[in-house]
Design a protein around this motif. Structure first.
Motif, mmCIF file in Angstrom:
data_model
loop_
_atom_site.group_PDB
_atom_site.id
_atom_site.type_symbol
_atom_site.label_atom_id
_atom_site.label_comp_id
_atom_site.label_asym_id
_atom_site.label_seq_id
_atom_site.Cartn_x
_atom_site.Cartn_y
_atom_site.Cartn_z
ATOM 1 N N UNK A 166 95.891 -49.941 12.666
ATOM 2 C CA UNK A 166 94.946 -49.370 13.632
ATOM 3 C C UNK A 166 94.314 -50.528 14.405
ATOM 4 N N UNK A 167 94.322 -50.408 15.734
ATOM 5 C CA UNK A 167 93.665 -51.418 16.561
ATOM 6 C C UNK A 167 92.310 -50.877 16.998
ATOM 7 N N UNK A 168 91.257 -51.576 16.624
ATOM 8 C CA UNK A 168 89.902 -51.155 16.982
ATOM 9 C C UNK A 168 89.396 -52.080 18.077
ATOM 10 N N UNK A 169 89.244 -51.542 19.267
ATOM 11 C CA UNK A 169 88.888 -52.354 20.428
ATOM 12 C C UNK A 169 87.399 -52.654 20.481
ATOM 13 N N UNK A 170 86.554 -51.668 20.228
ATOM 14 C CA UNK A 170 85.113 -51.860 20.342
ATOM 15 C C UNK A 170 84.570 -52.600 19.125
ATOM 16 N N UNK A 171 83.797 -53.620 19.375
ATOM 17 C CA UNK A 171 83.342 -54.480 18.291
ATOM 18 C C UNK A 171 82.327 -53.808 17.385
ATOM 19 N N UNK A 173 82.298 -50.712 16.579
ATOM 20 C CA UNK A 173 83.075 -49.842 15.693
ATOM 21 C C UNK A 173 83.823 -50.669 14.651
ATOM 22 N N UNK A 174 84.369 -51.798 15.068
ATOM 23 C CA UNK A 174 85.083 -52.665 14.143
ATOM 24 C C UNK A 174 84.158 -53.151 13.031
ATOM 25 N N UNK A 175 82.917 -53.416 13.378
ATOM 26 C CA UNK A 175 81.956 -53.921 12.407
ATOM 27 C C UNK A 175 81.802 -52.965 11.227
ATOM 28 N N UNK A 182 84.609 -61.458 7.040
ATOM 29 C CA UNK A 182 84.954 -60.930 8.360
ATOM 30 C C UNK A 182 83.744 -60.262 9.011
ATOM 31 N N UNK A 183 83.022 -59.485 8.244
ATOM 32 C CA UNK A 183 81.836 -58.809 8.774
ATOM 33 C C UNK A 183 80.776 -59.829 9.179
ATOM 34 N N UNK A 184 80.617 -60.845 8.368
ATOM 35 C CA UNK A 184 79.644 -61.888 8.670
ATOM 36 C C UNK A 184 79.997 -62.615 9.958
ATOM 37 N N UNK A 185 81.273 -62.925 10.150
ATOM 38 C CA UNK A 185 81.721 -63.616 11.363
ATOM 39 C C UNK A 185 81.491 -62.758 12.595
ATOM 40 N N UNK A 186 81.844 -61.481 12.511
ATOM 41 C CA UNK A 186 81.660 -60.602 13.666
ATOM 42 C C UNK A 186 80.180 -60.431 13.992
ATOM 43 N N UNK A 187 79.335 -60.283 12.974
ATOM 44 C CA UNK A 187 77.895 -60.144 13.209
ATOM 45 C C UNK A 187 77.329 -61.404 13.859
ATOM 46 N N UNK A 188 77.790 -62.559 13.409
ATOM 47 C CA UNK A 188 77.340 -63.806 14.016
ATOM 48 C C UNK A 188 77.764 -63.889 15.479
ATOM 49 N N UNK A 189 79.013 -63.487 15.752
ATOM 50 C CA UNK A 189 79.477 -63.520 17.134
ATOM 51 C C UNK A 189 78.678 -62.566 18.014
ATOM 52 N N UNK A 190 78.410 -61.379 17.510
ATOM 53 C CA UNK A 190 77.692 -60.387 18.308
ATOM 54 C C UNK A 190 76.241 -60.804 18.567
ATOM 55 N N UNK A 191 75.735 -61.729 17.770
ATOM 56 C CA UNK A 191 74.363 -62.218 17.978
ATOM 57 C C UNK A 191 74.371 -63.606 18.630
ATOM 58 N N UNK A 192 75.499 -64.003 19.227
ATOM 59 C CA UNK A 192 75.621 -65.361 19.745
ATOM 60 C C UNK A 192 74.568 -65.687 20.788
ATOM 61 N N UNK A 193 74.114 -64.687 21.570
ATOM 62 C CA UNK A 193 73.105 -64.950 22.597
ATOM 63 C C UNK A 193 71.793 -65.409 21.978
#
Length: 229
Positions: A166-171, A173-175, A182-193
């Motif tokens: 399954x390809x999940x495009x929206x981040x 939703x992927x979270x 993996x969850x930690x990396x995505x959360x860090x990226x989404x808070x990069x600002x």
């Protein structure tokens, strides 16, 4: 504010008027294709022609120079044959991250094997590992680290597809589907600002670089071991 739907409609009509029957496909990638764009996000367009000549690039460049938000336009132009013979591990991300606007590239899906997806994960992890080490030793740059986290999200998407088909495009939703590193990396990226708002003294930047680099380094090393067997 940019209305991307109206903008893409005008863009498509312009490109059709220029290239006519030579136009094979128009798509939208990146945050605007996912519906996650900010005000200053790039307009990441894909244009596929029957074939691509240098003169076509000149014509395209001249045409888009007249469009509003020209400074945001980026993307990918290609001839049809070149795209169909593209490196398949790269083609995986390209296909699934592209929202079609005109025409279809569904034919590409038939070219991509599970082995290609595994190669996409391995190559991405190797690149992240290499650049992470380089950045720690030489550049010591938080902006480079942010880009590595962005690359890591694409690798996570590919790894998830490899495992779950399954390809999940929206981040966002992927979270909800991830756990652990993996969850930690995505959360860090989404808070990069928010990284910009952190203390700017040299010691704080050095600590942040070390901590967030270590996360990527350990994660990418595990993927290299897993997919490199």
């Amino acid at each position: 504010m940019l209305d991307i739907n109206l903008w893409m409609k005008d863009f498509t009509e312009l490109i059709k008027s220029i290239f006519g029957d030579r136009l094979e496909f128009i798509g939208l990638q990146g945050s605007r294709g996912r519906g996650e764009a900010g005000e200053h996000s790039d307009i990441d367009v894909v244009v596929i022609l029957d074939k691509l000549e240098i003169a076509d690039l000149e014509i395209y460049d001249k045409a888009i120079s007249k469009l509003p938000f020209r400074e945001l336009i980026c993307g990918f132009l290609s001839g049809k044959q070149e795209l169909e013979h593209w490196e398949k591990s790269d083609l995986f991300q390209f296909y699934y991250d592209t929202a079609p606007v005109y025409g279809s590239i569904d034919k590409l899906a038939g070219f991509i094997t599970k082995e290609d997806i595994g190669k996409a994960v391995l190559t991405g992890a190797c690149n992240i590992y290499h650049m992470c080490v380089h950045n720690i030793l030489h550049e010591k740059n938080l902006e480079i680290l942010k880009e590595l986290y962005k690359s890591a999200v694409f690798v996570i998407q590919a790894d998830y597809y490899y495992r779950e088909h399954v390809y999940i495009k929206k981040r966002a939703q992927l979270l909800t589907k991830l756990s652990g590193e993996e969850k930690r990396i995505l959360k860090l990226f989404m808070s990069y600002s928010q990284w910009e708002a952190q203390p700017v003294d040299e010691q704080s930047k050095a600590d942040e670089l070390k901590q967030n680099s270590e996360i990527l380094l350990k994660w990418s090393a595990k993927l290299i071991e897993k997919y490199g067997r």
